[in-house]
Scaffold this active site. Structure first.
Site, short mmCIF file in Angstrom:
data_model
loop_
_atom_site.label_atom_id
_atom_site.label_comp_id
_atom_site.label_asym_id
_atom_site.label_seq_id
_atom_site.Cartn_x
_atom_site.Cartn_y
_atom_site.Cartn_z
N ASP A 123 36.47 7.51 86.02
CA ASP A 123 36.01 6.49 87.27
C ASP A 123 35.89 5.04 86.99
O ASP A 123 36.71 4.23 87.61
CB ASP A 123 34.56 7.02 87.67
CG ASP A 123 34.21 6.27 88.94
OD1 ASP A 123 35.03 5.90 89.63
OD2 ASP A 123 32.98 6.40 89.32
N TYR A 143 28.32 13.29 87.22
CA TYR A 143 28.15 13.35 88.76
C TYR A 143 27.85 14.50 89.20
O TYR A 143 27.39 14.53 90.42
CB TYR A 143 29.47 12.51 89.45
CG TYR A 143 29.72 11.32 88.86
CD1 TYR A 143 29.01 10.61 87.83
CD2 TYR A 143 31.09 10.71 89.22
CE1 TYR A 143 29.20 9.27 87.52
CE2 TYR A 143 31.60 9.34 88.70
CZ TYR A 143 30.58 8.59 87.92
OH TYR A 143 31.07 7.57 87.50
N LYS A 155 33.83 10.51 74.01
CA LYS A 155 32.78 9.88 73.18
C LYS A 155 32.32 11.00 72.10
O LYS A 155 31.38 11.05 72.18
CB LYS A 155 31.94 9.28 74.13
CG LYS A 155 30.73 8.25 73.33
CD LYS A 155 31.51 6.88 73.07
CE LYS A 155 30.31 6.20 72.34
NZ LYS A 155 30.85 5.04 71.75
N ASP A 175 39.55 2.34 87.45
CA ASP A 175 39.35 0.99 88.32
C ASP A 175 39.85 -0.07 87.38
O ASP A 175 40.44 -1.10 87.85
CB ASP A 175 38.03 0.93 88.43
CG ASP A 175 37.72 1.37 89.93
OD1 ASP A 175 38.52 2.07 90.50
OD2 ASP A 175 36.47 0.98 90.63
N ASP A 189 35.07 3.49 74.60
CA ASP A 189 35.04 2.15 74.39
C ASP A 189 36.18 1.55 73.84
O ASP A 189 36.61 0.20 74.27
CB ASP A 189 33.87 1.67 73.59
CG ASP A 189 33.67 2.73 72.36
OD1 ASP A 189 34.31 3.76 72.09
OD2 ASP A 189 32.61 2.59 71.56
#
Ligand code: NAD
Length: 360
Positions: free
Chosen positions: A251, A146, A195, A255, A227
């Site tokens: 992020d 980001y 990852k 959620d 994942d």
């Protein structure tokens, strides 16, 4: 002790929910002999209305001078509010991004806790939830994808968009230290999510987190691919204590974790820098659809104030008193509209605050 708290009530339901959190703070002060002094600051839409910009230097300076910041929420109805006719850098959300950056808030903490009394709102089957879950997601907030360089180029008639994911060793080390310190205050298990089978930034992340773990031998460290973590959150959320991860993974995972609790009005959050300073706010937005109607659930903001007591002021006992009061109110069957279920007593924002204050 005397603590100086900067208060940003913000927009929509912000003023209503923050007022309830301040009532709770004052009761904690009275009961445990602390003084909390408050400085009201403008941010977001209200700041645009008064100053023409969502964040002023005055707000930044006053927030920096405080021991911590308690915030409601900012923003309006994105379809109808005139704030959203302004350029992106003058909209309410720009104020929030701006203050996070100015205060160097690189560690975002979002607890996901399932209250026994609200189990019915959890979308996961009973046999999976078992005895519930209580996890803390720690997301790196100022680095990664980001904040990396981005551009869109056109070459030979082909448009290409480029985003860069960068992490430096110090950025990873400081959030890892935060993660282990928080795990030490909890059940002493930390799951670092990356990852590393694909990304260089994740391999560096894994290396540094493993190095930092040597200073916290009491904490059990496990590494998990993102994942798999997304899957495990709905397969067996009870396995997690602290999840530590980078900006974009955090992020998405935070959620997902908040959804499995089933009630956005209950979820607190904290954003910390490398001192004891932090900004504390509910995970939800300004809910313009119910603003001013005494319908908002103030619990997420009240629990954010409890996080402030614990993480900025080291007042663990006081934080626990607030959390137990919330639990007691739920046990006694009181609910705001968003968490209402059959057989419970429906109350408004103010009444919910009063009931919590009574139980501290
Ligand atoms: P929202 O979280 O404000 O509302 C989503 C739904 O949840 C609405 O139906 C709302 O009534 C309900 N809700 C939210 N909080 C509640 C509470 N405490 N009690 C009862 N019900 C509650 O999300 P949105 O509608 O997408 O966004 C509204 C505004 O909030 C937008 O301007 C958005 O940019 C802003 N926003 C701000 C923050 C922040 O300040 N950190 C975070 C998210 C969204």
């Amino acid at each position: 002790m005397n603590y100086n708290v900067a208060v940003i009530k913000g927009d929509g339901i912000g003023p209503e929910i923050v007022d309830e959190a301040l009532k709770v703070m004052n009761k904690v002060g009275e009961k445990f002999h602390h003084t909390f002094s408050y400085t009201d600051l403008l941010l977001g839409g209200v700041s645009i209305d008064v100053h023409g910009v969502p964040l002023t230097d005055e707000t930044v300076l006053a927030a920096k001078a405080a021991d911590a910041v308690l915030m409601g929420s900012i923003g309006g109805d994105t379809n109808t509010s005139p704030w959203y006719k302004l350029p992106a850098n003058l909209r309410p959300e720009a104020g929030l991004l701006g203050i996070r950056k100015e205060l160097n808030l690189f560690a975002n903490l979002r607890p996901a806790y399932l209250y026994e009394e609200l189990k019915a709102a959890c979308p996961i089957k009973d046999e999976i939830i078992g005895s519930g879950f209580d996890m803390m997601i720690i997301r790196e907030l100022t680095g990664g994808l980001y904040f990396g360089e981005r551009k869109t180029i056109e070459e030979n008639g082909v448009t290409t968009a480029i985003d860069t994911l960068t992490y430096t060793e110090p950025e990873i080390r400081r959030i890892a230290i935060r993660g282990f310190e928080i795990a030490m205050k909890r059940k002493k298990k930390l799951t670092s999510v990356d990852k590393a089978n694909v990304l260089d930034s994740s391999r560096l992340w894994r290396k540094i987190v493993t190095e930092v773990s040597k200073d916290y031998p009491e904490v059990t460290l496990e590494h998990m691919l993102v994942d798999n973590c997304a899957m495990q959150l709905v397969r067996d959320p009870g396995q997690f204590d602290v999840i530590l991860t980078e900006n974009m993974f955090g992020d998405i995972l935070s959620d997902e974790a908040s959804m499995v609790t089933g009630s956005i009005g209950m979820l607190s959050s904290a954003s910390l820098n490398d001192t004891k300073f932090g900004l504390y706010e509910p995970s939800h937005g300004s809910a313009p659809d119910i603003a001013g109607e005494d319908k908002a659930n103030p619990i997420a903001t009240i629990l954010s104030a409890a996080m402030m007591l614990r993480y900025s002021f080291d007042l663990d006992q006081e934080a626990q008193a607030v959390e137990m009061a919330v639990q007691k109110v739920l046990k006694d069957g009181y609910r705001t509209g968003d968490i209402m279920s059959q057989g419970c007593t429906l109350v408004g924002t103010k009444k919910m605050g009063d009931l919590i204050v009574d139980r501290i």
